[in-house]
Design a protein around this motif. Structure first.
Motif, PDB file in Angstrom:
ATOM      1  N   GLU A  78       0.850  -1.188   0.000  1.00 44.10           N
ATOM      2  CA  GLU A  78       0.000   0.000   0.000  1.00 44.10           C
ATOM      3  C   GLU A  78       0.893   1.248   0.000  1.00 44.10           C
ATOM      4  OE1 GLU A  78      -3.927   1.791   2.372  1.00 44.10           O
ATOM      5  OE2 GLU A  78      -2.730   0.195   3.286  1.00 44.10           O
ATOM      6  N   PRO A  79       1.488   1.570  -1.159  1.00 46.58           N
ATOM      7  CA  PRO A  79       2.466   2.658  -1.202  1.00 46.58           C
ATOM      8  C   PRO A  79       1.872   4.039  -0.933  1.00 46.58           C
ATOM      9  CG  PRO A  79       1.980   1.854  -3.404  1.00 46.58           C
ATOM     10  CD  PRO A  79       1.348   0.891  -2.451  1.00 46.58           C
ATOM     11  N   GLU A  80       0.614   4.218  -1.230  1.00 46.39           N
ATOM     12  CA  GLU A  80      -0.121   5.429  -0.864  1.00 46.39           C
ATOM     13  C   GLU A  80      -1.408   4.986  -0.178  1.00 46.39           C
ATOM     14  OE1 GLU A  80       0.921   8.413  -1.025  1.00 46.39           O
ATOM     15  OE2 GLU A  80       2.667   8.186  -2.330  1.00 46.39           O
ATOM     16  N   PHE A  84      -3.480   0.108  -3.479  1.00 45.92           N
ATOM     17  CA  PHE A  84      -2.827  -1.187  -3.297  1.00 45.92           C
ATOM     18  C   PHE A  84      -2.167  -1.639  -4.593  1.00 45.92           C
ATOM     19  CE2 PHE A  84      -6.005  -0.939  -0.001  1.00 45.92           C
ATOM     20  CZ  PHE A  84      -5.348  -1.455   1.105  1.00 45.92           C
ATOM     21  N   SER A  85      -1.032  -2.317  -4.450  1.00 41.38           N
ATOM     22  CA  SER A  85      -0.258  -2.750  -5.609  1.00 41.38           C
ATOM     23  C   SER A  85      -0.438  -4.244  -5.847  1.00 41.38           C
ATOM     24  CB  SER A  85       1.224  -2.437  -5.384  1.00 41.38           C
ATOM     25  OG  SER A  85       2.010  -3.012  -6.414  1.00 41.38           O
ATOM     26  N   ARG A  86      -1.110  -4.577  -6.916  1.00 40.47           N
ATOM     27  CA  ARG A  86      -1.260  -5.990  -7.277  1.00 40.47           C
ATOM     28  C   ARG A  86       0.078  -6.595  -7.682  1.00 40.47           C
ATOM     29  NH1 ARG A  86      -5.781  -3.608  -9.548  1.00 40.47           N
ATOM     30  NH2 ARG A  86      -4.765  -3.422 -11.576  1.00 40.47           N
ATOM     31  N   TRP A 118       3.347   7.263   4.419  1.00 37.63           N
ATOM     32  CA  TRP A 118       2.106   8.023   4.627  1.00 37.63           C
ATOM     33  C   TRP A 118       1.501   7.722   6.000  1.00 37.63           C
ATOM     34  CZ3 TRP A 118      -1.968   4.965   5.779  1.00 37.63           C
ATOM     35  CH2 TRP A 118      -2.011   3.666   5.263  1.00 37.63           C
ATOM     36  N   PHE A 119       1.691   6.500   6.489  1.00 37.21           N
ATOM     37  CA  PHE A 119       1.196   6.128   7.818  1.00 37.21           C
ATOM     38  C   PHE A 119       1.967   6.904   8.889  1.00 37.21           C
ATOM     39  CE2 PHE A 119       1.046   3.145  11.477  1.00 37.21           C
ATOM     40  CZ  PHE A 119      -0.328   2.952  11.567  1.00 37.21           C
TER      41      PHE A 119
END
Length: 426
Positions: A78-80, A84-86, A118-119
């Protein structure tokens, strides 16, 4: 006769940020690259295991071990926030299937310290919706990988901050209320790098503030429930760092206070889990005046920890008795340049583990830290815990004798411990 049963997990552990390389969207990567960063050096390419994981898994399998514990990087999945990145999910699916192709059981950690930048920008574990954000990531990941993973660890050492507080040792930048001016500057630079506000942006570790600690407990409970709902056959737990805390006459109150603050609440939370992970390396002894600093010897860890192999058996027995659930040793090992010392240490630890089993503790496995010499947080690459040596220029892997030795122990289910008088392979 074998000392350990069929189905016992014998393996080695790694963590994504420490071996993959270029985990550029994580909070730790951000902190590595600010002025006065509290790390000896940045992680950079690390071990390049993001691209070389098949070689790592093959070396583990060739040794005779049957289990690989590794982590999935939330910042890759979850880069942003909400994105989500498949493709990254498929990367980890390939890793898991590479394990199965070699008869290796994957033990997957969902959070090994690092979080997305981001977290951290929004307050890390102190933000209001921290637990829900973690649960969402867990649901996405586990739903995709549920057919290929049986063993899930929600958090690695969630009690690390509590241990630092209880033992009176805090790393640079940890306690916002007590920061010196230089440390305030460090955290301001970190906030700027992750696009946040000073005083809000925070690294995810160590978890110190009471509301952040409670959010981590909630996140674990939510993640456990989500995993059991999605994959009821799965085994779920979390891994707790624990030294073998001992007391001389007059030191009992201090020892017990540390256990009450930094260990027992986390073990109590594990009573609803399928297992509790134990991560032990050494002991700490307390007397009337506080901690007794051990005398340095030739076997003292590179980290400065005391060489004390029986620590593992003691903590496993204590964890089993306190929680009432099975124990999985998720980390144990030695930072040393002397591989004979590593073998001697591991022999003593495994013998102590066998004694704990004989005394009644249900133990599911022994997972050594670590598979390959890696980036060890504040120490950079100086602390060599690995069963495999790394050439940082070429990324060539060279198995140490300790890897083959531990593989022989695994293949014989501990029987070779009864036959060998010396740990060396010669």
């Amino acid at each position: 006769m074998p000392t350990f049963p069929d189905g016992f997990l014998w393996g080695a552990a790694t963590a994504g940020h420490q071996i993959e390389g270029n985990n550029i969207r994580s909070d730790i990567w951000a902190m590595e690259h600010v002025t006065a960063a509290p790390f000896a050096e940045p992680s950079g390419d690390a071990c390049d295991s993001y691209h070389r994981y098949e070689e790592d898994i093959q070396l583990l399998a060739d040794s005779g071990l049957n289990t690989y514990r590794f982590s999935i990087e939330w910042s890759r999945i979850e880069p942003e926030v909400g994105q989500f990145s498949r493709a990254e999910l498929e990367h980890y699916r390939r890793m898991i299937r590479a394990c199965h192709a070699r008869a290796i059981t994957p033990v997957v950690t969902l959070n090994h310290f690092t979080t997305p930048s981001w977290f951290a920008r929004d307050g890390a574990w102190g933000q209001e919706h921290a637990a829900a954000l973690f649960e969402r990531y867990v649901r996405y990941t586990v739903d995709a990988l549920r057919d290929d993973v049986q063993w899930w660890i929600t958090f690695n050492e969630p009690n690390a901050g509590a241990l630092l507080l209880a033992t009176g040792s805090l790393p640079l930048g940890a306690a916002a209320d007590d920061l010196a001016e230089a440390q305030r500057g460090l955290m301001a630079d970190f906030a700027a790098r992750v696009g946040g506000t000073a005083g809000v942006a925070s690294m995810a570790i160590p978890v110190l503030a009471p509301n952040a600690v409670e959010n981590v407990f909630t996140a674990h409970r939510l993640a456990r429930a989500a995993i059991k709902q999605i994959a009821p056959q799965s085994k779920v737990g979390w891994s707790i760092a624990v030294h073998d805390f001992q007391a001389l006459p007059g030191g009992e109150a201090r020892r017990d206070a540390i256990l009450a603050q930094a260990i027992h609440p986390y073990w109590a939370a594990a009573r609803e889990d399928d297992f509790v992970g134990v991560q032990t390396y050494t002991r700490e002894v307390y007397g009337p005046e506080g901690r007794i600093v051990p005398e340095e010897t030739s076997d003292t860890f590179l980290t400065g920890w005391e060489y004390y192999p029986p620590a593992l058996g003691h903590t496993v027995a204590a964890a089993a008795a306190y929680t009432g659930v099975p124990v999985l040793v998720t980390e144990n090992g030695m930072a040393t340049a002397d591989d004979d010392a590593r073998i001697r240490y591991t022999r003593g630890a495994v013998e102590g583990l066998a004694e704990a089993r004989e005394a009644g503790a249900e133990v599911l496995g022994y997972i050594h830290w670590t598979l390959i010499d890696n980036w060890e947080w504040h120490s950079g690459f100086a602390m060599t815990f690995g069963l495999i040596a790394l050439d940082r220029e070429t990324f060539a892997r060279t198995p140490k004798p300790s890897l083959a030795w531990l593989g022989r122990v695994a293949a014989s289910r501990g029987a070779v411990l009864n036959d060998e008088l010396e740990p060396a392979l010669s």
